[in-house]
Design an enzyme around this catalytic site. Sequence first.
Site, PDB file in Angstrom:
ATOM      1  N   GLU A 194       0.907  -1.096  -0.113  1.00 26.60           N
ATOM      2  CA  GLU A 194      -0.070   0.016  -0.047  1.00 26.60           C
ATOM      3  C   GLU A 194       0.808   1.381  -0.028  1.00 26.60           C
ATOM      4  OE1 GLU A 194      -2.825   2.143   2.975  1.00 26.60           O
ATOM      5  OE2 GLU A 194      -2.357   0.101   3.495  1.00 26.60           O
ATOM      6  N   ASP A 242      -1.235  -1.975   5.696  1.00 21.97           N
ATOM      7  CA  ASP A 242      -1.194  -1.564   6.992  1.00 21.97           C
ATOM      8  C   ASP A 242      -2.312  -2.344   7.845  1.00 21.97           C
ATOM      9  OD1 ASP A 242       0.572   0.382   6.309  1.00 21.97           O
ATOM     10  OD2 ASP A 242      -0.856   2.044   6.167  1.00 21.97           O
ATOM     11  N   ASP A 282      -4.569  -1.319   9.622  1.00 26.46           N
ATOM     12  CA  ASP A 282      -5.782  -0.500  10.339  1.00 26.46           C
ATOM     13  C   ASP A 282      -6.961  -0.565   9.457  1.00 26.46           C
ATOM     14  OD1 ASP A 282      -4.956   0.619   8.083  1.00 26.46           O
ATOM     15  OD2 ASP A 282      -3.816   2.444   8.990  1.00 26.46           O
ATOM     16  N   ASP A 296      -8.143   1.218   6.891  1.00 27.74           N
ATOM     17  CA  ASP A 296      -7.789   1.647   5.638  1.00 27.74           C
ATOM     18  C   ASP A 296      -7.007   0.399   5.005  1.00 27.74           C
ATOM     19  OD1 ASP A 296      -9.090   3.950   5.280  1.00 27.74           O
ATOM     20  OD2 ASP A 296      -7.503   5.153   5.764  1.00 27.74           O
TER      21      ASP A 296
END
Length: 644
Positions: free
Chosen positions: A430, A503, A505, A507
């Site tokens: 990402e 990541d 998280d 997102d």
Amino acid sequence: MTKKNNYDAKNIEILEGLQPVRKRPGMYIGGTNEAGLHHLVNEVLDNSIDEVVSGHATEIDFHYKKDGFVTIKDNGRGIPVDFHPKYKNKRAIEIVLTTLHAGGKFNDTAYKTSGGLHGVGISVVNALSSSLEVKVYKKGKIYTQKYSQGKIKSKIKIEKCSNKLKGTEITFCPDEEIFENINFIPKKLFEFIKMKAVLVGGTSINYKIDKELIFDKTPAKALFYYKNGIQDYLNEKNSNKNKMFDKCFSINNNFNQNEKCEIFISFNNNEKSSLISFCNTIETPDGGSHENGVKNGLLKSIKLYGKKNQFSKISNININDFIDYSDIFISIFINEPSFEGQTKKRIIMPNLQKNIENLCQNEFLLWLNSNKKIAHTLLESLIERSLLRTDLTKIKELERKSIKERNRLPGKLVDCSSKNIENTELFIVEGDSAGGSAKQARNRELQAILPLRGKILNVFNVSLSKIADNNEIQNLIQSLGCGLGKNFQLSKLRYEKIILMTDADVDGSHIATLLITFFYKYMKQIIDSNRLYLAMPPLFKIYNKDKSFYAYNDKEKEKIIEKEFKSINPFVTRFKGLGEMPALQLKETTMSIDQRKLIKINTYNGKKEIKETDNLFETLMGKKAEFRFKFIKENANFLKQIDT
């Protein structure tokens, strides 16, 4: 001096009786191969079927014997046995068996609808048989005559029998001088005899083949009986198919007192289709006017309904988008059909085509208007298929580019150096910053890095034109090198493993979900072959000057602190993203084969599980937000999941 070639009356050869058939059998049965051989059975059987269709017979017996002879008997009226008015010394039975173009189907007094119209069927079988015997049961008498190669071998023998017996019995053996092979194929006989019973509902056909002739799983005996004809057959055939919906479309319509048309259509989710058509119980594998009429009528009604109900892009649909996912069965019974050739593989009748087209258009339009929920499901699916078909040109260009320009892979791809696929890995990461760290942390020989910018397109409900125009997906397709959708080839995949590294998280999870959706819809074989993985980067680093540990969630963090740092307050770092993680740390925690954690993405391939997975993707990634909202309400545990 060259000899002069004279061409005069003595050069004109006159073939008498059935000699033309033996001289040129291909003109009458299509050839002397397997198809021509089986056509003999078809010709005899059709005569019995015609007796059923005209209402004079209810039962047919078929027996293929180990001595090579075939017997077909019906309980109809029987071939006429009286003396013919034109040939005072010959009975009609002898004329029918030994004369081309002699039969009872040239006018509509004996038969209204019939498959045999040229008056050559049974005489052709006789001409091409080494031996043939006919028996006619009529008014308490049996009339028997024997033939060989179309020539009479015995006078007509007349014996008494029960008044209950009636009909015609033909026993014949194909002539090995004519055919390449005179052994019938049991499975082929089984299938087309069964189909005759289907087409003439309510008819009993007793089928038997001597066991010595069967070398596969074809049954030796069967009683074919379909009370409701085609409908019963389709229910039997389609019971295990993955249908779009259970409701079928059907037409059972009489053109007039003697002519009728039956059409049945079932709709599949998968690209598995069949289109089979018949005229007067004779299969027409090359189609013709009746098939064209059905196709034109269906397409016109779909477009009329789509325009009226404001379906966008309805004009993109063509008939293949419909029939490639449907099972279609067409059967017509008509007076004086016009077949293309004696083998009757195609119908050429423009007026019939127009009548069937109008009938099909009106009936299918009425069906769509009467089943609006089904109609909308069908049309949405047809539009999606049409887009898939038309937009594949762009995808194909993209694939050709990836093959043609192998040395010009996407600029952002940092490829590995190994020339072998074994043990190679592609990390899809990402963002550029994470890509930079991953590039430094990787094993250069075996690990490739492809950074993606932001969230990729949700491909679940978009056309391939949008996919082909999306730069990030283009880069991904080119990097993998194996195509997608119908053009996917697992053997061309450039890496052994595909690892999604995002990541830890919300997102990052969303990006991973979008990527998994892409692979599931267009490259599912990568998932099925256990090639797709999720990297598990840690959320926390817990450390002091003497030791350090990584934790992948809060619970694991607390356990580490409790166990490893009992009386000391350690430093705790929460990683905000892979891009902020030093390359050495990224290698140690997420990319090193010896220390990393990977989650394999896989699916269960049972019928029930596939359906459940499809439904889940539709709920979470489909167009309808209310499905997602309902799912969240039922599954989210807000109190426990709040990030403090």
